[in-house]
Motif scaffolding. Structure first.
Motif, PDB file in Angstrom:
ATOM      1  N   GLU A   1      23.270  21.569  -6.121  1.00 27.13           N
ATOM      2  CA  GLU A   1      22.472  22.796  -5.998  1.00 27.13           C
ATOM      3  C   GLU A   1      23.338  24.029  -6.234  1.00 27.13           C
ATOM      4  OE1 GLU A   1      19.955  22.883  -2.387  1.00 27.13           O
ATOM      5  OE2 GLU A   1      18.414  22.599  -3.933  1.00 27.13           O
ATOM      6  N   ARG A   2      24.530  24.032  -5.641  1.00 29.98           N
ATOM      7  CA  ARG A   2      25.426  25.182  -5.797  1.00 29.98           C
ATOM      8  C   ARG A   2      25.945  25.289  -7.224  1.00 29.98           C
ATOM      9  NH1 ARG A   2      29.432  23.920  -0.928  1.00 29.98           N
ATOM     10  NH2 ARG A   2      30.658  25.603  -1.878  1.00 29.98           N
ATOM     11  N   ILE A   3      26.327  24.161  -7.813  1.00 32.47           N
ATOM     12  CA  ILE A   3      26.871  24.166  -9.173  1.00 32.47           C
ATOM     13  C   ILE A   3      25.816  24.608 -10.184  1.00 32.47           C
ATOM     14  CG2 ILE A   3      27.728  22.673 -11.022  1.00 32.47           C
ATOM     15  CD1 ILE A   3      29.067  20.991  -8.764  1.00 32.47           C
ATOM     16  N   LEU A   4      24.603  24.054 -10.075  1.00 35.51           N
ATOM     17  CA  LEU A   4      23.544  24.393 -11.026  1.00 35.51           C
ATOM     18  C   LEU A   4      23.118  25.855 -10.878  1.00 35.51           C
ATOM     19  CD1 LEU A   4      21.383  21.147 -10.772  1.00 35.51           C
ATOM     20  CD2 LEU A   4      22.920  21.815 -12.637  1.00 35.51           C
ATOM     21  N   GLY A   5      23.082  26.328  -9.625  1.00 37.72           N
ATOM     22  CA  GLY A   5      22.727  27.725  -9.413  1.00 37.72           C
ATOM     23  C   GLY A   5      23.746  28.671 -10.021  1.00 37.72           C
TER      24      GLY A   5
ATOM     25  N   LEU B   1       3.087  35.345 -10.485  1.00 35.74           N
ATOM     26  CA  LEU B   1       3.914  34.813  -9.411  1.00 35.74           C
ATOM     27  C   LEU B   1       5.328  34.526  -9.890  1.00 35.74           C
ATOM     28  CD1 LEU B   1       1.524  32.052  -7.966  1.00 35.74           C
ATOM     29  CD2 LEU B   1       1.735  34.426  -7.206  1.00 35.74           C
ATOM     30  N   VAL B   2       6.313  34.901  -9.092  1.00 33.86           N
ATOM     31  CA  VAL B   2       7.710  34.501  -9.309  1.00 33.86           C
ATOM     32  C   VAL B   2       8.326  34.224  -7.938  1.00 33.86           C
ATOM     33  CG1 VAL B   2       8.111  35.730 -11.481  1.00 33.86           C
ATOM     34  CG2 VAL B   2       8.427  36.935  -9.310  1.00 33.86           C
ATOM     35  N   PRO B   3       9.322  33.353  -7.869  1.00 36.17           N
ATOM     36  CA  PRO B   3       9.972  33.095  -6.581  1.00 36.17           C
ATOM     37  C   PRO B   3      10.717  34.327  -6.081  1.00 36.17           C
ATOM     38  CG  PRO B   3      10.467  31.353  -8.177  1.00 36.17           C
ATOM     39  CD  PRO B   3       9.846  32.496  -8.936  1.00 36.17           C
ATOM     40  N   LYS B   4      10.775  34.499  -4.768  1.00 34.70           N
ATOM     41  CA  LYS B   4      11.545  35.586  -4.154  1.00 34.70           C
ATOM     42  C   LYS B   4      12.989  35.131  -3.989  1.00 34.70           C
ATOM     43  CE  LYS B   4       8.068  38.043  -1.395  1.00 34.70           C
ATOM     44  NZ  LYS B   4       7.599  38.302  -0.010  1.00 34.70           N
ATOM     45  N   ASP B   5      13.705  35.037  -5.072  1.00 29.79           N
ATOM     46  CA  ASP B   5      15.076  34.555  -5.019  1.00 29.79           C
ATOM     47  C   ASP B   5      16.065  35.701  -4.895  1.00 29.79           C
ATOM     48  OD1 ASP B   5      14.333  31.950  -5.223  1.00 29.79           O
ATOM     49  OD2 ASP B   5      14.617  31.817  -7.387  1.00 29.79           O
ATOM     50  N   ARG B   6      17.217  35.374  -4.321  1.00 32.56           N
ATOM     51  CA  ARG B   6      18.309  36.361  -4.277  1.00 32.56           C
ATOM     52  C   ARG B   6      18.736  36.713  -5.692  1.00 32.56           C
ATOM     53  NH1 ARG B   6      23.552  35.926  -4.977  1.00 32.56           N
ATOM     54  NH2 ARG B   6      23.398  33.648  -5.110  1.00 32.56           N
ATOM     55  N   PHE B   7      18.814  35.691  -6.527  1.00 36.19           N
ATOM     56  CA  PHE B   7      19.156  35.912  -7.928  1.00 36.19           C
ATOM     57  C   PHE B   7      18.019  35.391  -8.796  1.00 36.19           C
ATOM     58  CE2 PHE B   7      20.584  34.000 -11.892  1.00 36.19           C
ATOM     59  CZ  PHE B   7      21.132  35.103 -12.520  1.00 36.19           C
ATOM     60  N   ARG B   8      17.568  36.220  -9.733  1.00 36.37           N
ATOM     61  CA  ARG B   8      16.518  35.797 -10.645  1.00 36.37           C
ATOM     62  C   ARG B   8      16.944  36.115 -12.067  1.00 36.37           C
ATOM     63  NH1 ARG B   8      11.585  38.993  -9.564  1.00 36.37           N
ATOM     64  NH2 ARG B   8      11.598  37.821  -7.612  1.00 36.37           N
ATOM     65  N   ALA B   9      16.777  35.162 -12.963  1.00 36.78           N
ATOM     66  CA  ALA B   9      17.159  35.364 -14.348  1.00 36.78           C
ATOM     67  C   ALA B   9      16.405  36.556 -14.945  1.00 36.78           C
ATOM     68  CB  ALA B   9      16.870  34.106 -15.161  1.00 36.78           C
ATOM     69  N   ARG B  10      17.101  37.315 -15.774  1.00 39.08           N
ATOM     70  CA  ARG B  10      16.478  38.491 -16.389  1.00 39.08           C
ATOM     71  C   ARG B  10      15.277  38.106 -17.239  1.00 39.08           C
ATOM     72  NH1 ARG B  10      17.708  42.216 -20.984  1.00 39.08           N
ATOM     73  NH2 ARG B  10      19.166  40.648 -21.748  1.00 39.08           N
ATOM     74  N   LEU B  11      15.351  36.922 -17.873  1.00 40.89           N
ATOM     75  CA  LEU B  11      14.231  36.460 -18.691  1.00 40.89           C
ATOM     76  C   LEU B  11      12.971  36.332 -17.845  1.00 40.89           C
ATOM     77  CD1 LEU B  11      12.852  35.238 -21.165  1.00 40.89           C
ATOM     78  CD2 LEU B  11      13.961  33.058 -20.621  1.00 40.89           C
ATOM     79  N   HIS B  12      13.089  35.763 -16.660  1.00 42.51           N
ATOM     80  CA  HIS B  12      11.931  35.558 -15.799  1.00 42.51           C
ATOM     81  C   HIS B  12      11.351  36.898 -15.336  1.00 42.51           C
ATOM     82  CE1 HIS B  12      14.127  31.584 -14.593  1.00 42.51           C
ATOM     83  NE2 HIS B  12      13.803  31.629 -15.870  1.00 42.51           N
ATOM     84  N   SER B  13      12.226  37.804 -14.910  1.00 42.43           N
ATOM     85  CA  SER B  13      11.768  39.112 -14.441  1.00 42.43           C
ATOM     86  C   SER B  13      11.142  39.916 -15.567  1.00 42.43           C
ATOM     87  CB  SER B  13      12.943  39.897 -13.832  1.00 42.43           C
ATOM     88  OG  SER B  13      13.444  39.246 -12.690  1.00 42.43           O
TER      89      SER B  13
END
Length: 318
Positions: free
Chosen positions: A69-73, A272-284
């Protein structure tokens, strides 16, 4: 960039299923099994227990999953940060959308977005709104376009616009000449309903319930997850249905009559988008683009009493 074996292992562990992981990764199940076997051989230990129709983690698997999880993130964050330096959006964008949005809103949205960002590859999954909401929350989809407002605390839900829901019947139907229809006017008539979990079904059931008709007393002749199938059955005189007005604007649906409910009923198109600490610019960027485009395409109607969670201005209550 991250080890493909870790990506596959992470998907299998998260879903608890080789089949579900294969579907999510767009791989065959034998290919998924091969990747897991290679990873287990590398660590010289079993990472997954297979049995009783469910895959579970071994103690070693728990450790590998936590690090995966940490590596992929971090890998995703690194790729996004580097891509941002070029100021060009690239990559695969997984989008979940409801039937109505997929048929009548999404084509225009994707056409406009891809013209602006030609290196983005959209991957679209179509299901009912409840299914889409769950998959965005589980990070299986990057962005969701649904016809219901979400109260999931892990999701950011933005209202883009509204669409009126109407009763549809074929021309010549006994109800076709009505200017509007109350809930009680529809009792007894054959009804072609959406599948459980569909946002429009939930809105319609709430409408009937609040206007003195128990949904379970309706003369349901079918429950379908396919909007084109519902429209076809209504054209054949199978019964009435309740659909978004956007479906009636399609040339192929001539021969159908749309009648407003009394009081009028509206669905909401939400992003809808996840409320993540980090979100890819593409998604936003895509989420913001969708909200702006849908907002500009349609003037919001002033009938808030029938739109759950909306104020008279059409803006979500805070």
């Amino acid at each position: 960039m991250a080890d493909r074996r870790l990506q596959v292992f992470h998907a299998v562990a998260r879903h608890g299923s080789f089949t579900r992981a294969a579907e999510t990764l767009y791989m065959t199940q034998p290919a998924v099994t091969f990747q897991i076997k290679q990873l287990e051989e590398q660590f010289n230990t079993r990472l997954l227990d297979r049995g009783h129709g469910r895959v579970t983690l071994t103690p070693a698997g728990e450790i590998v999953f936590a690090y995966a999880e940490r590596i992929l993130g971090l890998s995703d964050e690194m790729e996004t940060r580097i891509a941002e330096l070029t100021d060009e959006l690239t990559g695969v964008l997984t989008i979940g959308t409801s039937q109505t949005i997929a048929g009548y809103w999404l084509p225009m949205l994707l056409d406009a977005f891809i013209k602006k960002h030609p290196r983005v590859v959209p991957r679209v999954f179509v299901a009912n709104s409840e299914n889409i909401e769950n998959r965005v929350a589980a990070h299986e989809l990057d962005v969701g376009l649904v016809e219901k407002q979400s109260d999931d605390p892990t999701l950011e839900c933005t209202l883009a616009c509204q669409d009126e829901l109407k009763v549809i019947v074929r021309q010549g139907h006994e109800l076709a000449s009505a200017t509007s229809l109350k809930a009680t006017d529809l009792q007894g008539f054959p009804f072609v309903d959406r599948d459980p979990g569909a946002a429009i079904r939930a809105l319609a059931e709430d409408f009937f319930r609040r206007n003195g008709v128990a949904p379970e007393t309706l003369n349901r002749r079918g429950e379908l997850g396919s909007l084109p199938s519902i429209l076809h059955l209504v054209k054949q005189g199978f019964g009435f249905a309740i659909v978004a007005n956007a479906a009636l604007n399609d040339y192929n649906n001539r021969g159908l009559v749309g009648i407003s409910l009394e009081p009028r009923l509206f669905s909401s198109l939400n992003v809808l988008v996840p409320k993540d600490r980090f979100r890819a610019r593409l998604h936003s960027t895509f989420a913001e683009f969708a909200v702006n485009m849908f907002s500009n395409m349609q003037v919001k109607p002033q009938a808030p009493a029938e739109v759950t969670g909306l104020t008279q201005s059409g803006v979500a209550d805070s």
